[in-house]
Design a protein around this motif. Structure first.
Motif, PDB file in Angstrom:
ATOM      1  N   VAL A   1      44.623  43.547  35.618  1.00 37.73           N
ATOM      2  CA  VAL A   1      43.506  43.275  34.707  1.00 37.73           C
ATOM      3  C   VAL A   1      43.163  41.353  35.097  1.00 37.73           C
ATOM      4  CG1 VAL A   1      44.217  43.223  31.989  1.00 37.73           C
ATOM      5  CG2 VAL A   1      45.551  41.726  33.199  1.00 37.73           C
ATOM      6  N   LEU A   2      44.517  40.964  36.207  1.00 30.39           N
ATOM      7  CA  LEU A   2      43.934  39.513  36.547  1.00 30.39           C
ATOM      8  C   LEU A   2      43.243  40.106  37.854  1.00 30.39           C
ATOM      9  CD1 LEU A   2      46.737  36.849  37.740  1.00 30.39           C
ATOM     10  CD2 LEU A   2      45.336  38.134  39.702  1.00 30.39           C
ATOM     11  N   VAL A   3      43.570  41.280  38.598  1.00 24.12           N
ATOM     12  CA  VAL A   3      42.232  41.836  39.481  1.00 24.12           C
ATOM     13  C   VAL A   3      41.044  41.657  38.743  1.00 24.12           C
ATOM     14  CG1 VAL A   3      41.767  43.345  41.522  1.00 24.12           C
ATOM     15  CG2 VAL A   3      44.115  42.676  41.299  1.00 24.12           C
ATOM     16  N   ASN A   4      41.192  42.408  37.700  1.00 17.98           N
ATOM     17  CA  ASN A   4      39.198  43.215  37.465  1.00 17.98           C
ATOM     18  C   ASN A   4      38.756  41.179  36.561  1.00 17.98           C
ATOM     19  OD1 ASN A   4      39.122  45.488  37.893  1.00 17.98           O
ATOM     20  ND2 ASN A   4      40.148  46.085  36.028  1.00 17.98           N
ATOM     21  N   ALA A   5      39.834  40.030  36.411  1.00 11.27           N
ATOM     22  CA  ALA A   5      39.268  39.779  35.161  1.00 11.27           C
ATOM     23  C   ALA A   5      38.328  38.026  36.285  1.00 11.27           C
ATOM     24  CB  ALA A   5      40.367  38.404  34.739  1.00 11.27           C
ATOM     25  N   LEU A   6      39.036  37.611  37.681  1.00 10.42           N
ATOM     26  CA  LEU A   6      38.941  37.418  38.633  1.00 10.42           C
ATOM     27  C   LEU A   6      37.305  37.544  39.231  1.00 10.42           C
ATOM     28  CD1 LEU A   6      42.263  36.332  40.696  1.00 10.42           C
ATOM     29  CD2 LEU A   6      40.880  35.004  39.155  1.00 10.42           C
ATOM     30  N   THR A   7      37.310  38.999  39.540  1.00  6.53           N
ATOM     31  CA  THR A   7      36.110  39.797  40.084  1.00  6.53           C
ATOM     32  C   THR A   7      34.988  40.118  39.006  1.00  6.53           C
ATOM     33  OG1 THR A   7      37.839  41.056  41.254  1.00  6.53           O
ATOM     34  CG2 THR A   7      35.408  41.413  41.139  1.00  6.53           C
ATOM     35  N   ASN A   8      35.690  39.927  37.468  1.00 10.27           N
ATOM     36  CA  ASN A   8      34.532  39.649  36.391  1.00 10.27           C
ATOM     37  C   ASN A   8      33.482  38.591  36.589  1.00 10.27           C
ATOM     38  OD1 ASN A   8      34.458  42.935  36.404  1.00 10.27           O
ATOM     39  ND2 ASN A   8      35.880  42.847  34.895  1.00 10.27           N
ATOM     40  N   CYS A   9      34.617  37.175  36.538  1.00  7.24           N
ATOM     41  CA  CYS A   9      34.596  35.724  36.580  1.00  7.24           C
ATOM     42  C   CYS A   9      33.418  35.026  37.350  1.00  7.24           C
ATOM     43  CB  CYS A   9      35.602  35.442  35.986  1.00  7.24           C
ATOM     44  SG  CYS A   9      35.895  35.737  34.972  1.00  7.24           S
ATOM     45  N   GLY A  10      33.703  35.967  38.380  1.00  5.92           N
ATOM     46  CA  GLY A  10      33.340  35.264  40.109  1.00  5.92           C
ATOM     47  C   GLY A  10      34.073  34.763  40.871  1.00  5.92           C
ATOM     48  N   ARG A  11      34.993  35.567  40.839  1.00  7.72           N
ATOM     49  CA  ARG A  11      35.649  34.944  41.612  1.00  7.72           C
ATOM     50  C   ARG A  11      37.002  35.832  42.465  1.00  7.72           C
ATOM     51  NH1 ARG A  11      37.418  29.403  41.408  1.00  7.72           N
ATOM     52  NH2 ARG A  11      38.197  30.195  43.210  1.00  7.72           N
ATOM     53  N   PRO A  12      36.005  37.082  43.462  1.00 13.31           N
ATOM     54  CA  PRO A  12      36.741  37.644  43.784  1.00 13.31           C
ATOM     55  C   PRO A  12      37.436  36.864  45.119  1.00 13.31           C
ATOM     56  CG  PRO A  12      34.459  37.597  44.991  1.00 13.31           C
ATOM     57  CD  PRO A  12      34.624  36.750  43.321  1.00 13.31           C
ATOM     58  N   ASP A  13      36.868  35.492  45.125  1.00 16.21           N
ATOM     59  CA  ASP A  13      37.590  34.834  46.534  1.00 16.21           C
ATOM     60  C   ASP A  13      39.307  34.552  46.044  1.00 16.21           C
ATOM     61  OD1 ASP A  13      36.433  33.011  44.059  1.00 16.21           O
ATOM     62  OD2 ASP A  13      37.415  31.371  45.349  1.00 16.21           O
ATOM     63  N   ILE A  14      39.260  34.564  45.272  1.00  9.66           N
ATOM     64  CA  ILE A  14      41.209  34.146  44.802  1.00  9.66           C
ATOM     65  C   ILE A  14      41.249  35.637  45.064  1.00  9.66           C
ATOM     66  CG2 ILE A  14      42.369  34.033  42.926  1.00  9.66           C
ATOM     67  CD1 ILE A  14      40.697  32.280  42.019  1.00  9.66           C
ATOM     68  N   VAL A  15      40.796  36.817  44.564  1.00 11.21           N
ATOM     69  CA  VAL A  15      41.957  38.425  45.368  1.00 11.21           C
ATOM     70  C   VAL A  15      41.970  38.171  46.352  1.00 11.21           C
ATOM     71  CG1 VAL A  15      41.994  40.416  44.155  1.00 11.21           C
ATOM     72  CG2 VAL A  15      40.444  38.604  42.570  1.00 11.21           C
ATOM     73  N   TRP A  16      40.994  37.741  47.053  1.00  7.04           N
ATOM     74  CA  TRP A  16      41.215  38.434  48.591  1.00  7.04           C
ATOM     75  C   TRP A  16      42.229  37.045  49.140  1.00  7.04           C
ATOM     76  CZ3 TRP A  16      40.959  41.179  52.283  1.00  7.04           C
ATOM     77  CH2 TRP A  16      40.461  41.670  53.553  1.00  7.04           C
ATOM     78  N   ARG A  17      42.510  35.854  48.884  1.00  6.85           N
ATOM     79  CA  ARG A  17      43.668  34.826  48.942  1.00  6.85           C
ATOM     80  C   ARG A  17      44.908  35.352  48.599  1.00  6.85           C
ATOM     81  NH1 ARG A  17      43.500  28.413  47.929  1.00  6.85           N
ATOM     82  NH2 ARG A  17      45.366  27.829  48.723  1.00  6.85           N
ATOM     83  N   LEU A  18      44.808  36.312  47.424  1.00  6.23           N
ATOM     84  CA  LEU A  18      46.003  36.965  47.132  1.00  6.23           C
ATOM     85  C   LEU A  18      46.684  38.083  47.621  1.00  6.23           C
ATOM     86  CD1 LEU A  18      45.597  36.610  42.884  1.00  6.23           C
ATOM     87  CD2 LEU A  18      46.587  35.368  44.101  1.00  6.23           C
ATOM     88  N   ALA A  19      45.366  38.773  48.022  1.00  3.01           N
ATOM     89  CA  ALA A  19      45.788  39.845  48.946  1.00  3.01           C
ATOM     90  C   ALA A  19      46.206  39.622  49.923  1.00  3.01           C
ATOM     91  CB  ALA A  19      44.048  40.703  49.134  1.00  3.01           C
ATOM     92  N   LYS A  20      46.122  38.246  51.101  1.00  5.05           N
ATOM     93  CA  LYS A  20      46.229  37.778  52.039  1.00  5.05           C
ATOM     94  C   LYS A  20      48.031  37.312  52.167  1.00  5.05           C
ATOM     95  CE  LYS A  20      42.498  35.616  53.054  1.00  5.05           C
ATOM     96  NZ  LYS A  20      41.993  34.322  53.950  1.00  5.05           N
TER      97      LYS A  20
END
Length: 215
Positions: free
Chosen positions: A131-150
């Protein structure tokens, strides 16, 4: 509570590393209510797709009552946070659309602030990571997901993959050495957001789809 309810809900955000959480603790307690709401919403969508108008109405009413109860019990307006303030409750509310109108940005800030406090590490377990990945994406913050992915230090996806060709069961690399649960949210994100391949839910399968990569 119905007999057996607490027993079947004992896992909570399984394998979360949030402070105070433990295996089979059932924490955060808000997690079961949030998923109950999501179940009702999915059933409403299924009923509409099948032309079951009365069933759709009934599940819509149920979802509304669950949403109200969820916010009455778990939302803390003064702190703009849910439950105990950890990452998973905020992500649940944002991903499932449970936040009160006008409070989405504030709850998102609570989530982002905690991620920054953790030096951009996840504290989520199996359902919480999804849900965290989806929440950040749906709220317009895929940049945070990318930061977490790295992120390369524990807990992170790259840490789990260190010197491995398969994904282990836990953030620290224990348990099964080929376990999809923690990795599947970011794996799906690579396709749906990074590559930007999205299906059109108004038609079956991938009869219509869009491609909009995240740059």
């Amino acid at each position: 509570a119905r007999p057996g309810f607490l027993q079947c809900s004992r896992w909570g955000d399984h394998l979360s590393v949030a402070e105070g959480f433990a295996a089979q603790s059932g924490l955060p307690l808000s997690i079961t209510t949030a998923f109950y709401y999501q179940d009702a919403r999915v059933m409403e969508k299924i009923a509409r797709a099948l032309g079951k108008v009365e069933d759709a109405r009934r599940y819509g009413v149920l979802a509304g009552s669950i949403r109200n109860a969820f916010n009455n019990r778990w939302f803390h307006p003064d702190g703009n946070c849910y439950d105990n303030g950890t990452q998973t409750p905020q992500a649940l509310a944002l991903a499932f659309g449970l936040t009160p109108e006008g409070r989405e940005k504030a709850v998102l800030k609570t989530l982002a602030d905690d991620l920054e406090k953790q030096d951009w590490h996840l504290t989520t377990g199996y359902p919480g990571t999804f849900v965290l990945v989806n929440a950040l994406t749906n709220c317009g913050r895929p940049d945070i997901v990318w930061r977490l992915a790295k992120q390369k230090t524990c807990p992170s996806w790259l840490f789990m993959m260190k010197e491995r060709s398969t994904v282990p069961e836990t953030w620290k690399g224990g348990g099964s050495w080929n376990h999809h649960a923690l990795a599947s949210p970011i794996d799906a994100w690579f396709y749906t957001v990074l590559a930007g391949i999205r299906c059109d839910e108004s038609v079956p399968g991938f009869e219509h789809f869009s491609i909009k990569p995240y740059i």
